[in-house]
Design a protein around this motif. Structure first.
Motif, mmCIF file in Angstrom:
data_model
loop_
_atom_site.group_PDB
_atom_site.id
_atom_site.type_symbol
_atom_site.label_atom_id
_atom_site.label_comp_id
_atom_site.label_asym_id
_atom_site.label_seq_id
_atom_site.Cartn_x
_atom_site.Cartn_y
_atom_site.Cartn_z
ATOM 1 N N GLY A 262 0.963 24.765 -3.730
ATOM 2 C CA GLY A 262 1.863 25.014 -2.619
ATOM 3 C C GLY A 262 2.645 23.777 -2.219
ATOM 4 O O GLY A 262 3.708 23.880 -1.588
ATOM 5 N N ALA B 215 1.871 24.598 6.200
ATOM 6 C CA ALA B 215 1.479 24.031 4.910
ATOM 7 C C ALA B 215 0.460 22.922 5.107
ATOM 8 O O ALA B 215 -0.479 22.769 4.312
ATOM 9 N N ASP C 29 -2.932 36.318 -1.913
ATOM 10 C CA ASP C 29 -2.965 35.344 -3.001
ATOM 11 C C ASP C 29 -4.303 35.403 -3.724
ATOM 12 O O ASP C 29 -5.163 34.536 -3.543
ATOM 13 N N MET D 121 -1.281 28.394 -5.921
ATOM 14 C CA MET D 121 -0.616 27.825 -4.749
ATOM 15 C C MET D 121 -1.605 27.295 -3.716
ATOM 16 O O MET D 121 -1.293 26.361 -2.979
ATOM 17 N N GLY E 288 0.102 26.673 0.053
ATOM 18 C CA GLY E 288 1.256 27.499 -0.280
ATOM 19 C C GLY E 288 1.284 28.804 0.476
ATOM 20 O O GLY E 288 2.302 29.184 1.048
ATOM 21 N N SER E 289 0.138 29.508 0.514
ATOM 22 C CA SER E 289 0.118 30.834 1.145
ATOM 23 C C SER E 289 0.330 30.748 2.653
ATOM 24 O O SER E 289 1.107 31.531 3.224
#
Length: 378
Positions: A77, A110, A212, A282, A286-287
């Motif tokens: 991510g 993030a 995810d 990720m 990321g998620s």
């Protein structure tokens, strides 16, 4: 930066730089910049994560077929965040407050995901931050976003009224006007709005997190959702389109189209390496970052309700977990699904991973198109 330098400063000396004023031009190049940023630095990030031995730890209670994915580099991510933020800063009008709220929201969520992923790596197990800590940070960030929006509302730059599909005249205000003028109770007037913003943003970030679980599933659905949000931001900021579709006219949110375009490009660039079989995951960085970014955009353009359809797959995944946990606790251990989230249920039914991913993408596209059709069916 390019908008400020090439259009605002140099346009008068070199007229062809006029092209940098056009939102569509800058959105297209933000998408391409994000895409090529992801493609170019992707191998570098993957190799560096391997050098630091930052690999994925698979839950023991998860599908047995996923055990072979253990050790695949995670925290990809970071690549997505870089590919979103840098092109946005390059191509957007940096005097626009909406752009900064979207960028900072992405970075904050993030960062929460990074802390969670880093804790997992340090402890060498699939347990990062505690659920309460993670949720607490998410709620705090969402409250700060809500406060920023309230400050903008007092200056006439934002509306706290809720927009509902099909009901063009019904726009309930989430701020209680009756007590807003009371010198002692006025903070309570904003509680419904703050609570709503927290629900939307925290719910979205966790829904993407739950999705995810398969190679390319969450990021592919993100491409679709971010593309739909790009359309909504463009028409919301366009005088002619917003009037024709009877949307609330919000001139400054048009710059968010660049942010959404960068999100699309970054997602496609990451999908290049995350497609089955994935070279990188990720992770929560990321998620959570993507979920927070999409929810922030939806809140900024007053399309929170449509986000339920645009991110329909994410919502279904989250609802499947809620129903599974609720059924297990309230019905004496009985389950509704073979396994949750929903994609694991279909794995347990014997569907191949690639088939689940493709069919979820198709369903996500259909839901996003249905959401966009409601713009005229008002």
């Amino acid at each position: 930066m390019f908008y400020w330098l090439l259009y605002l400063k140099l346009f008068h000396y070199f007229p062809p730089f006029r092209i940098f004023r056009y939102l569509t031009f800058r959105t297209a190049f933000a998408s391409l910049t994000a895409l090529f940023t992801g493609l170019i630095i992707g191998p570098l990030v993957i190799n560096r994560l391997r050098e630091f031995q930052i690999g994925q730890y698979i839950r023991e209670e998860g599908p047995k077929a996923h055990q072979k994915k253990a050790g695949t580099p995670t925290m990809g991510g970071l690549l997505i965040a870089i590919s979103i933020v840098v092109p946005t800063l390059l191509w957007a009008d940096l005097s626009n407050r909406f752009v900064w709220i979207a960028v900072l929201s992405t970075c904050c969520f993030a960062a929460i995901g990074f802390a969670d992923d880093y804790t997992k790596v340090v402890h060498h197990r699939n347990l990062g931050l505690t659920g309460k800590a993670k949720l607490g940070y998410q709620i705090l960030t969402s409250i700060l976003i809500a406060i920023a929006l309230i400050a903008m509302q007092t200056r006439g730059m934002y509306s706290t009224k809720l927009m509902l599909p099909f009901l063009k005249q019904f726009r309930p205000d989430l701020v209680i006007e009756r007590i807003q003028s009371d010198p002692h109770l006025w903070p309570l007037a904003f509680l419904p709005f703050v609570g709503f913003v927290v629900l939307v943003i925290v719910g979205s970030s966790n829904a993407v997190n739950l999705t995810d679980g398969l190679d390319g599933l969450a990021i592919g659905c993100t491409v679709i959702a971010a593309g739909a949000l790009a359309v909504l931001t463009y028409v919301s900021g366009h005088a002619t389109f917003s009037a024709y579709l009877e949307l609330q006219r919000m001139p400054q949110v048009g710059e968010l189209t660049i942010f959404c375009g960068a999100m699309v490009g970054a997602a496609i660039g990451f999908l290049w390496y995350n497609a089955h079989p994935a070279e990188i995951f990720m992770g929560d960085v990321g998620s959570l970052g993507l979920g927070g970014a999409m929810a922030a955009v939806a809140v900024l353009i007053k399309q929170e309700v449509l986000l339920l359809f645009i991110g329909g797959i994410f919502i279904l995944e989250a609802v499947s977990v809620i129903l599974q946990v609720g059924s297990f606790k309230l019905r004496g251990g009985k389950r509704i699904f073979k396994m949750a989230p929903l994609h694991h249920h279909f794995e347990a039914l014997g569907w191949t991973e690639s088939k689940i991913i493709a069919r979820f993408w198709i369903a996500g596209l259909v839901l996003a198109l249905c959401a966009l059709t409601t713009l005229k069916l008002r």
